[in-house]
Write a protein that holds these residues in place. Structure first.
Motif, PDB file in Angstrom:
ATOM      1  N   ILE A 112       0.063  -9.436   4.378  1.00 36.79           N
ATOM      2  CA  ILE A 112      -0.190  -8.234   3.730  1.00 36.79           C
ATOM      3  C   ILE A 112      -0.302  -8.103   2.243  1.00 36.79           C
ATOM      4  O   ILE A 112       0.776  -8.279   1.740  1.00 36.79           O
ATOM      5  CB  ILE A 112       0.606  -7.268   4.510  1.00 36.79           C
ATOM      6  CG1 ILE A 112       0.677  -7.508   6.058  1.00 36.79           C
ATOM      7  CG2 ILE A 112       0.421  -5.670   4.141  1.00 36.79           C
ATOM      8  CD1 ILE A 112       1.539  -6.304   6.816  1.00 36.79           C
ATOM      9  N   ASN A 113      -1.481  -7.691   1.696  1.00 36.65           N
ATOM     10  CA  ASN A 113      -1.447  -7.772   0.287  1.00 36.65           C
ATOM     11  C   ASN A 113      -1.007  -9.126  -0.228  1.00 36.65           C
ATOM     12  O   ASN A 113      -0.372  -9.279  -1.349  1.00 36.65           O
ATOM     13  CB  ASN A 113      -0.508  -6.595  -0.288  1.00 36.65           C
ATOM     14  CG  ASN A 113      -1.228  -5.303   0.109  1.00 36.65           C
ATOM     15  OD1 ASN A 113      -2.318  -5.074   0.152  1.00 36.65           O
ATOM     16  ND2 ASN A 113      -0.400  -4.449   0.343  1.00 36.65           N
ATOM     17  N   GLY A 114      -1.494 -10.256   0.516  1.00 28.98           N
ATOM     18  CA  GLY A 114      -1.030 -11.580   0.080  1.00 28.98           C
ATOM     19  C   GLY A 114       0.555 -11.865   0.283  1.00 28.98           C
ATOM     20  O   GLY A 114       0.956 -12.987  -0.285  1.00 28.98           O
ATOM     21  N   LYS A 115       1.204 -11.208   0.954  1.00 28.28           N
ATOM     22  CA  LYS A 115       2.703 -11.325   1.147  1.00 28.28           C
ATOM     23  C   LYS A 115       2.779 -11.512   2.577  1.00 28.28           C
ATOM     24  O   LYS A 115       2.273 -10.877   3.227  1.00 28.28           O
ATOM     25  CB  LYS A 115       3.585 -10.432   0.520  1.00 28.28           C
ATOM     26  CG  LYS A 115       4.796 -10.556   0.735  1.00 28.28           C
ATOM     27  CD  LYS A 115       5.803  -9.427   0.411  1.00 28.28           C
ATOM     28  CE  LYS A 115       7.385  -9.460   0.615  1.00 28.28           C
ATOM     29  NZ  LYS A 115       8.254  -8.452   0.242  1.00 28.28           N
ATOM     30  N   GLU A 159       4.530 -11.077   5.990  1.00 28.30           N
ATOM     31  CA  GLU A 159       5.296 -10.154   6.504  1.00 28.30           C
ATOM     32  C   GLU A 159       5.551 -10.251   8.245  1.00 28.30           C
ATOM     33  O   GLU A 159       4.659 -10.504   8.769  1.00 28.30           O
ATOM     34  CB  GLU A 159       5.054  -8.726   6.241  1.00 28.30           C
ATOM     35  CG  GLU A 159       5.171  -8.288   4.758  1.00 28.30           C
ATOM     36  CD  GLU A 159       4.977  -6.979   4.377  1.00 28.30           C
ATOM     37  OE1 GLU A 159       4.850  -6.098   5.212  1.00 28.30           O
ATOM     38  OE2 GLU A 159       4.522  -6.653   3.344  1.00 28.30           O
ATOM     39  N   LYS A 214      -3.209 -18.389   4.496  1.00 29.71           N
ATOM     40  CA  LYS A 214      -4.171 -18.105   3.488  1.00 29.71           C
ATOM     41  C   LYS A 214      -5.781 -19.032   3.700  1.00 29.71           C
ATOM     42  O   LYS A 214      -6.478 -18.721   3.024  1.00 29.71           O
ATOM     43  CB  LYS A 214      -3.705 -18.568   2.140  1.00 29.71           C
ATOM     44  CG  LYS A 214      -2.553 -17.377   1.566  1.00 29.71           C
ATOM     45  CD  LYS A 214      -2.096 -18.002   0.262  1.00 29.71           C
ATOM     46  CE  LYS A 214      -0.744 -16.876  -0.209  1.00 29.71           C
ATOM     47  NZ  LYS A 214      -0.357 -17.126  -1.385  1.00 29.71           N
ATOM     48  N   SER A 266      -9.787  -4.025   8.345  1.00 29.93           N
ATOM     49  CA  SER A 266      -9.078  -3.374   7.006  1.00 29.93           C
ATOM     50  C   SER A 266      -9.769  -2.271   6.933  1.00 29.93           C
ATOM     51  O   SER A 266      -8.990  -1.204   6.246  1.00 29.93           O
ATOM     52  CB  SER A 266      -9.487  -4.324   5.929  1.00 29.93           C
ATOM     53  OG  SER A 266     -10.784  -4.466   5.622  1.00 29.93           O
ATOM     54  N   ASN A 273      -7.298   0.674   8.468  1.00 28.91           N
ATOM     55  CA  ASN A 273      -5.896   0.567   8.077  1.00 28.91           C
ATOM     56  C   ASN A 273      -5.348   1.135   6.806  1.00 28.91           C
ATOM     57  O   ASN A 273      -6.482   1.214   5.816  1.00 28.91           O
ATOM     58  CB  ASN A 273      -5.326  -0.885   8.104  1.00 28.91           C
ATOM     59  CG  ASN A 273      -4.895  -1.368   9.369  1.00 28.91           C
ATOM     60  OD1 ASN A 273      -4.021  -1.095   9.837  1.00 28.91           O
ATOM     61  ND2 ASN A 273      -5.962  -2.119  10.022  1.00 28.91           N
ATOM     62  N   GLY A 274      -4.664   2.202   6.646  1.00 29.19           N
ATOM     63  CA  GLY A 274      -4.183   2.481   5.472  1.00 29.19           C
ATOM     64  C   GLY A 274      -3.536   4.091   5.522  1.00 29.19           C
ATOM     65  O   GLY A 274      -4.395   4.678   6.517  1.00 29.19           O
ATOM     66  N   THR A 299      -3.384   7.306   2.863  1.00 29.53           N
ATOM     67  CA  THR A 299      -3.549   7.906   1.569  1.00 29.53           C
ATOM     68  C   THR A 299      -3.497   9.303   1.612  1.00 29.53           C
ATOM     69  O   THR A 299      -3.209  10.099   2.508  1.00 29.53           O
ATOM     70  CB  THR A 299      -5.154   7.609   1.319  1.00 29.53           C
ATOM     71  OG1 THR A 299      -6.063   8.301   2.038  1.00 29.53           O
ATOM     72  CG2 THR A 299      -5.455   6.152   1.120  1.00 29.53           C
ATOM     73  N   ASP A 345       4.335   2.181  10.689  1.00 27.59           N
ATOM     74  CA  ASP A 345       3.593   2.438   9.079  1.00 27.59           C
ATOM     75  C   ASP A 345       3.980   4.006   8.684  1.00 27.59           C
ATOM     76  O   ASP A 345       4.158   4.257   7.586  1.00 27.59           O
ATOM     77  CB  ASP A 345       2.097   2.430   9.342  1.00 27.59           C
ATOM     78  CG  ASP A 345       1.594   1.179   9.245  1.00 27.59           C
ATOM     79  OD1 ASP A 345       2.186  -0.030   9.025  1.00 27.59           O
ATOM     80  OD2 ASP A 345       0.461   0.681   9.912  1.00 27.59           O
TER      81      ASP A 345
END
Length: 466
Positions: free
Chosen positions: A54-57, A59, A189, A229, A232-233, A235, A251
């Protein structure tokens, strides 16, 4: 072809993407530590960990594998209890269970261990409350839980010195997880994370659909929405909150803006299912399932939420959620439309929100009756009211007549008593496993009163209404 990491191995399989993760790890990979219990996400015996970039990390979250299609773990890291074993000794969660006599028959133990290890991976501020919360989706029929709670306390104590600047390395060094975890992020990755299908049935987290249609889903072509993607999110545009449809309950529970804007938001959402279900259950799936007692459906009805529906030609239209339910399981949408967004206004300083739910046990249960209310005031006069209730009819109910009556009325007992009488005319409960129709009417009455007693404790007292 579905590809993912299973413990420390790369998996490539041409099994049907609708195959549950539980069946795949037990029957195809012969990893029998993941148990078959209820197949409905209730018992936690099949709990696994799922790691995602998630955002390169990297989890991790706990999840019920009995409700998870393998398509939803494409490009991710799936961890069963076998993947948590150290080479020559027990990991910290396993050792805590042994030291505190947290296991008897052992059937549920792998699920508890997975949830505890998930807590170790995720927590930055370990507390006893959060440790016990992490195992809220796991049921034990033998121990009476106190020994397991003591194991959770012991694990929390061991985590007090966790180095949050290098969490995985610290967990490996202190025997919480095996060393191969250090290589997972780089391995993930290398995956192509896009997995597209175009079936007849859209599916999000699977927590509703797999309970209802477990036996037939393996034969169905589905469109998997959980990892898209574009869906998802969370805002915010001014005071408006916009949820993409694959947003999960977790979330929402962890969103700082919502936690700050809506008093008791965390408390309300903890009443919704359990941690493993909240981690994978999508908001749009809860709405589209059209259960008359869907918790988030009732919450969003009271929030006066608006839906955006989009068809396969990418044409969209907006619809109030209260106009979405036509009759039992019949929705105001075409066959090729899916929910792509849900929006609602955050409460202002003059707005009050409250949610109530009654079920046979406090947590991890479906409501007998649930209800929510949102009231906007000018002084002690109601300018706008939105009230919803579930479990008292064939669809999630927006109480239109009750809300109309409350508008421009003062907050006083006689108004609330009259509003409750009007509310009863809008209900059509039936007797079922969750209570008789008379009991549900009584619950509706008491919970409706509870909204006002909780929101206006200085003005409305219980003895004024009951």
């Amino acid at each position: 072809m579905i590809e993912f990491l299973l413990n420390n191995r790369k998996i490539q399989t041409d099994k049907a993407p609708s195959t549950t993760l539980l069946d795949f790890v037990r029957y195809d990979e012969n990893l029998r530590g993941t148990k078959i219990g209820c197949r409905e996400g209730d018992c936690g015996a099949c709990t696994v960990l799922i790691g995602s970039l998630i955002n390169g990390k990297l989890e991790y979250m706990s999840a019920t594998s009995c409700l998870t299609p393998i398509a939803n773990v494409y490009g991710k890291h799936v961890v069963t209890v076998e993947g948590l074993n150290l080479s020559s000794k027990l990991n910290q969660a396993q050792q805590a269970m042994v030291d505190c006599s947290g296991t008897q028959c052992g059937f549920c133990t792998p699920g508890f261990v997975n949830s505890m290890c998930g807590f170790a991976l995720n927590t930055t501020l370990p507390t006893v409350e959060s440790a016990i919360s992490a195992i809220d989706g796991n049921i034990c029929r033998c121990t009476g839980y106190k020994s397991i709670e003591r194991a959770a306390v012991k694990l929390t104590q061991e985590l007090e010195w966790k180095d949050t600047s290098r969490p995985l390395a610290w967990l490996v060094e202190h025997d919480f997880i095996p060393a191969y975890f250090l290589e997972v992020e780089e391995q993930l990755k290398r995956f192509d994370l896009q997995y597209d299908t175009d079936g007849h049935i859209p599916i999000g987290g699977g927590t509703d659909l797999y309970v209802q249609k477990h036996d037939v889903l393996h034969e169905m072509e589905m469109t998997y929405l959980f990892n898209r993607s574009t869906l998802n999110g969370i805002t915010f545009e001014g005071s408006k909150c916009i949820l993409k449809s694959a947003v999960t309950v977790t979330d929402l529970l962890e969103n700082e803006t919502l936690l700050n804007a809506i008093p008791n938001w965390y408390k309300y959402l903890k009443l919704v299912s359990s941690t493993p279900i909240r981690n994978i259950g999508t908001i749009a799936g809860n709405l589209a399932n059209a259960s008359p007692i869907g918790d988030f459906t009732i919450i969003l009805l009271a929030m006066n939420a608006q839906l955006t529906l989009t068809n396969k030609d990418h044409e969209s239209r907006q619809l109030p959620l209260k106009d979405f339910y036509l009759s039992y399981k019949v929705l105001n949408k075409t066959a090729d439309e899916i929910i792509t967004e849900i929006s609602f206004d955050l409460p202002s300083k003059s707005t009050q929100f409250h949610f109530e739910k009654v079920c046979k046990r406090q947590y991890l249960d479906i409501a007998s009756v649930n209800t929510a209310i949102r009231i906007t005031l000018d002084g002690d006069v109601i300018q706008e009211a939105h009230c919803s209730i579930g479990g008292v009819g064939p669809v999630p109910k927006f109480l239109a007549k009750t809300c109309e009556y409350l508008t421009h009325k003062s907050i006083e007992p006689k108004v609330i008593l009259r509003a409750e009488e009007i509310m009863q005319t809008e209900l059509s409960p039936m007797s079922d496993a969750r209570g008789t129709k008379e009991y549900k009417r009584l619950l509706a009455r008491q919970l409706f009163f509870a909204h006002f007693i909780e929101i206006f404790p200085d003005t409305i007292k219980m003895h004024d209404l009951i």
